[in-house]
Design a protein around this motif. Sequence first.
Motif, PDB file in Angstrom:
ATOM      1  N   LYS A   1       0.814  -1.217   0.000  1.00 49.92           N
ATOM      2  CA  LYS A   1       0.000   0.000   0.000  1.00 49.92           C
ATOM      3  C   LYS A   1       0.848   1.267   0.000  1.00 49.92           C
ATOM      4  CE  LYS A   1      -4.024  -2.195   2.108  1.00 49.92           C
ATOM      5  NZ  LYS A   1      -5.000  -2.183   3.233  1.00 49.92           N
ATOM      6  N   VAL A   2       1.752   1.391   0.960  1.00 57.47           N
ATOM      7  CA  VAL A   2       2.580   2.604   1.015  1.00 57.47           C
ATOM      8  C   VAL A   2       3.559   2.648  -0.145  1.00 57.47           C
ATOM      9  CG1 VAL A   2       4.261   3.897   2.375  1.00 57.47           C
ATOM     10  CG2 VAL A   2       2.351   2.742   3.521  1.00 57.47           C
ATOM     11  N   LYS A   3       4.257   1.561  -0.379  1.00 62.59           N
ATOM     12  CA  LYS A   3       5.293   1.529  -1.408  1.00 62.59           C
ATOM     13  C   LYS A   3       4.735   1.765  -2.810  1.00 62.59           C
ATOM     14  CE  LYS A   3       8.961  -1.515  -3.172  1.00 62.59           C
ATOM     15  NZ  LYS A   3       9.499  -2.899  -3.119  1.00 62.59           N
ATOM     16  N   THR A   4       3.466   1.459  -3.024  1.00 66.88           N
ATOM     17  CA  THR A   4       2.880   1.628  -4.362  1.00 66.88           C
ATOM     18  C   THR A   4       2.869   3.088  -4.803  1.00 66.88           C
ATOM     19  OG1 THR A   4       0.674   1.712  -3.354  1.00 66.88           O
ATOM     20  CG2 THR A   4       1.416  -0.418  -4.196  1.00 66.88           C
ATOM     21  N   TYR A   5       2.938   4.013  -3.845  1.00 66.25           N
ATOM     22  CA  TYR A   5       2.979   5.436  -4.202  1.00 66.25           C
ATOM     23  C   TYR A   5       4.354   5.851  -4.740  1.00 66.25           C
ATOM     24  CZ  TYR A   5      -1.526   6.193  -1.914  1.00 66.25           C
ATOM     25  OH  TYR A   5      -2.854   6.161  -1.574  1.00 66.25           O
ATOM     26  N   PHE A   6       5.382   5.089  -4.397  1.00 64.79           N
ATOM     27  CA  PHE A   6       6.741   5.492  -4.766  1.00 64.79           C
ATOM     28  C   PHE A   6       6.898   5.674  -6.275  1.00 64.79           C
ATOM     29  CE2 PHE A   6       9.246   3.580  -0.919  1.00 64.79           C
ATOM     30  CZ  PHE A   6       8.409   4.251  -0.045  1.00 64.79           C
ATOM     31  N   GLU A   7       6.376   4.718  -7.021  1.00 60.02           N
ATOM     32  CA  GLU A   7       6.612   4.718  -8.465  1.00 60.02           C
ATOM     33  C   GLU A   7       5.965   5.913  -9.150  1.00 60.02           C
ATOM     34  OE1 GLU A   7       6.104   1.801 -12.372  1.00 60.02           O
ATOM     35  OE2 GLU A   7       5.757   1.008 -10.346  1.00 60.02           O
ATOM     36  N   VAL A   8       4.725   6.214  -8.782  1.00 63.72           N
ATOM     37  CA  VAL A   8       4.040   7.324  -9.446  1.00 63.72           C
ATOM     38  C   VAL A   8       4.643   8.664  -9.026  1.00 63.72           C
ATOM     39  CG1 VAL A   8       2.208   7.494  -7.682  1.00 63.72           C
ATOM     40  CG2 VAL A   8       1.770   8.313 -10.009  1.00 63.72           C
ATOM     41  N   ILE A   9       5.008   8.798  -7.756  1.00 63.47           N
ATOM     42  CA  ILE A   9       5.658  10.037  -7.310  1.00 63.47           C
ATOM     43  C   ILE A   9       6.970  10.227  -8.050  1.00 63.47           C
ATOM     44  CG2 ILE A   9       6.780  11.179  -5.348  1.00 63.47           C
ATOM     45  CD1 ILE A   9       4.660   9.750  -3.559  1.00 63.47           C
ATOM     46  N   ARG A  10       7.747   9.159  -8.130  1.00 65.81           N
ATOM     47  CA  ARG A  10       9.045   9.258  -8.786  1.00 65.81           C
ATOM     48  C   ARG A  10       8.886   9.573 -10.275  1.00 65.81           C
ATOM     49  NH1 ARG A  10      14.421   5.773  -8.033  1.00 65.81           N
ATOM     50  NH2 ARG A  10      15.654   6.883  -9.583  1.00 65.81           N
ATOM     51  N   TYR A  11       7.940   8.918 -10.922  1.00 66.86           N
ATOM     52  CA  TYR A  11       7.762   9.118 -12.362  1.00 66.86           C
ATOM     53  C   TYR A  11       7.525  10.594 -12.675  1.00 66.86           C
ATOM     54  CZ  TYR A  11       5.656   8.982 -17.006  1.00 66.86           C
ATOM     55  OH  TYR A  11       5.360   9.219 -18.327  1.00 66.86           O
ATOM     56  N   HIS A  12       6.632  11.221 -11.934  1.00 67.20           N
ATOM     57  CA  HIS A  12       6.288  12.615 -12.241  1.00 67.20           C
ATOM     58  C   HIS A  12       7.354  13.582 -11.733  1.00 67.20           C
ATOM     59  CE1 HIS A  12       2.366  11.884 -14.045  1.00 67.20           C
ATOM     60  NE2 HIS A  12       2.242  10.891 -13.182  1.00 67.20           N
ATOM     61  N   ALA A  13       8.045  13.236 -10.654  1.00 69.37           N
ATOM     62  CA  ALA A  13       9.173  14.067 -10.206  1.00 69.37           C
ATOM     63  C   ALA A  13      10.289  14.026 -11.244  1.00 69.37           C
ATOM     64  CB  ALA A  13       9.678  13.583  -8.854  1.00 69.37           C
ATOM     65  N   ASP A  14      10.509  12.841 -11.817  1.00 69.83           N
ATOM     66  CA  ASP A  14      11.538  12.719 -12.847  1.00 69.83           C
ATOM     67  C   ASP A  14      11.146  13.454 -14.123  1.00 69.83           C
ATOM     68  OD1 ASP A  14      12.895  11.212 -11.018  1.00 69.83           O
ATOM     69  OD2 ASP A  14      12.673   9.297 -12.060  1.00 69.83           O
TER      70      ASP A  14
END
Length: 724
Positions: free
Chosen positions: A688-701
Amino acid sequence: MKSLRTIALKEAQNRISPEVKSPSSKISDFFGANVFDKRKMRDFLSKDVYEKLISSINQGELINSDDANQIATAMKAWAMSAGATHYTHWFQPLTGTTAEKHDSFFEPSGDGAIEKFAGSALVQQEPDASSFPNGGIRNTFEARGYTAWDPSSPAFIMESKAGKTLCIPTVFVSYTGEALDYKAPLLKALAALDKAAVDVCQYFDKSITKVNASLGIEQEYFLVDESLFNARPDLLLTGRTLFGHMSAKGQQLEDHYFGSIPERVFTYMVDFENEALKLGIPLKTRHNEVAPSQFECAPIYEEINLAIDHNQLLMDLMEKVARRHHFRVLLHEKPYAGINGSGKHNNWSLITDTGKNLLAPGKTPKNNLMFLAFFVNTVKAVSEHADLLRASIASVSNDHRLGANEAPPAIISIFLGSQLNDVLDEIEHSRISKKIKEDNALWLGIPKIPQILLDNTDRNRTSPFAFTGNKFELRAVGSSANSSAPMTILNAIMAEQLTKFKVEVDKLIKKGDKKDIALLTVIKKYIKESKSIRFEGNGYSQEWEDEAAARGLSNIKTTPKALDAYLTEKSAELFAATNIYSKREIHARHEIMLENFYKKLQIEARVMGEVANTAIIPAAIAYQNSLIANVKGLKEIGVDSKVSLDIVKKLSEHLEIVKTNIDAMLEERKVTNKIEDTREKAIAYDEKVKTYFEVIRYHADKLEQIVDDSVWPLPKFRELLFMK
């Protein structure tokens, strides 16, 4: 005002390597200079006590208090002659790092002061057990724990600018006797393996009285300039980059692997190798690895307990020496998304006290039968306990690597090479011949096995457990791991399997079968029973995942669920039979590993939120404001501002998604933190928590690709990877 990134880049560009001088042009002149090895033991001990200490090292015999006093006095005399003023018990608690508490040799006396080191201080100390991970074995108010000397791993002197310290390798146990470290279970597993292996060796060679597990550990790592490292809060606090768009040039040209070592890196390598060699760590190899700024070092094979102590010491040395060169060592399994991660390949074999490698084929059918007995039992052991072996290499950082394009998958399989596969298939399907040869020896019809398999067996880099000539290579261990965990399991399952093998062979002999016939009969049975674990193809392919599922092999991709294997009934029977873990100990370790998993994800989530909110979002908004001003200015003079306006809109879209998901992740963390069950909490953090990492990173990148390079706050991948 200059940004931290700008300052860091300037510092990195102007680095000058410190001068490094080797103690001698011949490594043999200074190898082991800081180790209380056998030569120094002979010099400082009486012959009688020396022989008792060697017997303790080789046979595990107890050392009495009088002899301990003499050994301590000798150790102190040697250490002080080398400049040491303090001593410490050096141990490996379940934190994943080593630990030490320094005490001075100095003691006040009636006449002033003396230098003292008693046998009792050598043999045992009492660090605070409640302050280390214990999985509930110790209450916070119950502080007592003990470190106990391990004579089989020699004492050594650690040097620093401030002074020298005598370090004594020890185990670490609770007041009530439970192991609180990595070393104690490993030593138990090695003892169990020794007994089981010797019993099987007796079928072939009565002169064999001891079997040691041998290990060679290849250590992969990344280097990054210290200033760039300090300008990346994610690297500083988690060991990996939580943000960062891939550099235009990565590893696609394959021009780094085995290439010329950069001068600054080479100087660092020579420096830490010199320190390692003085500590008796037999480093033999250094080279560039596949990814840019990735490297590897590897030692000569050693007895397994010593090899693991040396690897733990080596990782510590690498980090300390790196500071002298303004580098930081990254031992995380996946510090950069999109390029190769780092492993710690564990090359394992079995060596007898007569000098024979039990995993090396021989010239005669008898020797080949001995080889097959140990070889097939290894395959059978891994087949029986594949899930437990998978659990032993599980960690939050290794989850990023397992199954990626450069690392073995989470499916445990064994690669043998086409020749040995053919040999096992031939044995499985052939009849056992009982013909008598001219020399009256029984001929079993064993296929000819090439003596030198190193040149005949190709390597399969996608296999987690591969036979590579005269050893098995466990490739799935992570670069930051303590190899004791997987090696405890590997040696334990091998001990259990060899014990079962002997029981089955003895039953057939008792029924009237000749010994060699009984041996080959059981070997044939094991070949058939363990066939599903053998795989020669591409472990990265979807076809293998499908085939593995059809074979009934597990594919456990995340740590919290992989760790369940420690608590199965089968594992409990293994640990009880080999006397490695009590139920209380293994439940405590399971709890510790789950806590470690979710706490590291918790830290990553916090760092991700902090960096996004305080660095990335402000930088993007500042750039966006400058574009808005540009748009307004252009409109005032009647110029179309479509380009700037489109960029403003894209910035807004990515900023909105980043901020929305950061806030949602925070709320999810609050919910997850209320979960009391450790396993459920670990799974919730993972799913649940870790699933946010990818989308946050994608848009930050995506923001990194749009925002003006001069105002982007974090050193970019091209700078982290290519600035030497």
